[in-house]
Scaffold this motif. Structure first.
Motif, PDB file in Angstrom:
ATOM      1  N   PHE A 117       0.670  -1.066   0.018  1.00 38.40           N
ATOM      2  CA  PHE A 117       0.109  -0.059   0.172  1.00 38.40           C
ATOM      3  C   PHE A 117       0.841   1.202  -0.032  1.00 38.40           C
ATOM      4  O   PHE A 117       0.533   2.340  -0.571  1.00 38.40           O
ATOM      5  CB  PHE A 117      -0.925   0.059   1.166  1.00 38.40           C
ATOM      6  CG  PHE A 117      -1.949  -0.916   1.179  1.00 38.40           C
ATOM      7  CD1 PHE A 117      -3.048  -0.992   0.120  1.00 38.40           C
ATOM      8  CD2 PHE A 117      -1.932  -2.243   1.835  1.00 38.40           C
ATOM      9  CE1 PHE A 117      -4.069  -1.729  -0.119  1.00 38.40           C
ATOM     10  CE2 PHE A 117      -3.195  -3.095   1.651  1.00 38.40           C
ATOM     11  CZ  PHE A 117      -4.034  -2.801   0.758  1.00 38.40           C
ATOM     12  N   MET A 118       2.051   1.161   0.602  1.00 39.62           N
ATOM     13  CA  MET A 118       2.775   2.487   0.435  1.00 39.62           C
ATOM     14  C   MET A 118       3.107   2.934  -0.852  1.00 39.62           C
ATOM     15  O   MET A 118       3.024   4.019  -1.004  1.00 39.62           O
ATOM     16  CB  MET A 118       3.927   2.248   1.562  1.00 39.62           C
ATOM     17  CG  MET A 118       4.618   3.473   1.957  1.00 39.62           C
ATOM     18  SD  MET A 118       6.372   3.681   1.114  1.00 39.62           S
ATOM     19  CE  MET A 118       7.310   2.681   2.283  1.00 39.62           C
ATOM     20  N   PRO A 119       3.846   1.990  -1.456  1.00 43.04           N
ATOM     21  CA  PRO A 119       4.279   2.325  -2.849  1.00 43.04           C
ATOM     22  C   PRO A 119       2.961   2.643  -3.793  1.00 43.04           C
ATOM     23  O   PRO A 119       2.989   3.379  -4.636  1.00 43.04           O
ATOM     24  CB  PRO A 119       5.184   1.427  -3.610  1.00 43.04           C
ATOM     25  CG  PRO A 119       5.350   0.400  -2.164  1.00 43.04           C
ATOM     26  CD  PRO A 119       4.379   0.616  -1.192  1.00 43.04           C
ATOM     27  N   LEU A 120       2.158   2.076  -3.557  1.00 47.32           N
ATOM     28  CA  LEU A 120       0.837   2.035  -4.493  1.00 47.32           C
ATOM     29  C   LEU A 120       0.220   3.629  -4.419  1.00 47.32           C
ATOM     30  O   LEU A 120      -0.336   3.843  -5.725  1.00 47.32           O
ATOM     31  CB  LEU A 120      -0.174   1.360  -3.985  1.00 47.32           C
ATOM     32  CG  LEU A 120      -1.659   1.069  -4.695  1.00 47.32           C
ATOM     33  CD1 LEU A 120      -1.179   0.283  -6.075  1.00 47.32           C
ATOM     34  CD2 LEU A 120      -2.678   0.345  -4.061  1.00 47.32           C
ATOM     35  N   VAL A 121       0.408   4.487  -3.626  1.00 45.06           N
ATOM     36  CA  VAL A 121      -0.121   5.920  -3.666  1.00 45.06           C
ATOM     37  C   VAL A 121       0.885   6.816  -4.078  1.00 45.06           C
ATOM     38  O   VAL A 121       0.754   8.145  -4.311  1.00 45.06           O
ATOM     39  CB  VAL A 121      -0.567   6.229  -2.331  1.00 45.06           C
ATOM     40  CG1 VAL A 121      -1.638   5.387  -1.497  1.00 45.06           C
ATOM     41  CG2 VAL A 121       0.594   6.268  -1.422  1.00 45.06           C
TER      42      VAL A 121
END
Length: 250
Positions: A49-53
């Protein structure tokens, strides 16, 4: 190329539709050039989730074994981990910690953004634990800013010990970049490394709203296991005493 396929054509859209992740402070992440993203660690899903944004690729180091499994399964596993922004730890450096730093230094020298979890392991109870000083050494040796990051609600989606928990909307907060150039050349001073690490963890605490425990997560887990064993022994002893009271002669 496989990373972008995974992120935008396969896994990324599915995660966005299902979980609808939100983000704050993305403008604090540079659009180019090296940087370190230091994040709290609540769940195995944090690195998704951290890289997804973010539009930029975020690279994490992972165990070399993930990339060396033979056969078809190993091929897909290698493609998945490399495609999702992970690289194997350099094994020529003598230890896992030294290998991780060597690998990340190489990536930062190439202008990459590296993700790191200073706690070293996932929090088992939702609290924020003491950071390992590797993140400070990395920042000083690479001479790059550290951006504190907090993931929110990921422990609800994937709690410790479970593959999946409840459907929740995860969030990611990116703090103001921290500049430690004032400590240049002091990467071998353990007191400086501890001060830098504590400053990073303090910022992560404010971003995440977690309760801070000045103890390494692994030590906290060990202490909890010992307490559980002590309680089990006490219950067993109490049950034995009750049985003895019932059967002993008057």
């Amino acid at each position: 190329m496989f990373y972008w396929f995974l992120k935008f054509l396969a896994l990324g859209p599915m995660l966005r539709v299902i979980f609808r992740p939100w983000a704050e402070g993305t403008e604090n992440v540079p659009t180019e050039g090296p940087a370190i993203l230091a994040c709290n660690h609540l769940s195995y899903s944090d690195w998704l989730f951290m890289p997804l944004v973010l539009p930029r690729r975020i690279t994490f180091v992972a165990k070399a074994e993930y990339f060396e499994t033979p056969g078809v399964k190993g091929w897909f596993q290698k493609k998945f981990f490399s495609g999702s922004g992970q690289v194997p730890i350099d094994r020529t450096s003598g230890s896992a910690a030294a290998g991780a730093i060597a690998t990340q230094l190489r990536l930062l020298s190439e202008g990459e953004v590296c993700g790191i979890f200073p706690e070293g392991t996932r929090s088992h109870d939702g609290r924020l634990y003491r950071g390992r000083t590797g993140v400070a050494r990395l920042a000083l040796e690479a001479k790059v800013p550290v951006i504190p990051v907090a993931v929110i609600n990921t422990e609800v989606i994937a709690p410790p010990g479970k593959v999946f928990g409840k459907l929740a909307r995860p969030g990611v907060r990116f703090g103001t970049p921290l500049d430690f150039s004032r400590y240049e050349g002091l990467q071998d001073d353990r007191f400086i490394l501890r001060a830098i690490t504590d400053e990073i963890m303090y910022e992560i605490m404010h971003l995440s709203g977690q309760e801070y425990e000045d103890l390494y997560a692994q030590d906290a887990k060990k202490r909890e296991r010992e307490q559980q064993r002590a309680e089990q022994r006490a219950r067993a002893q109490a049950e034995s005493d009750e049985v003895w009271e019932e059967i002993r002669p008057l």
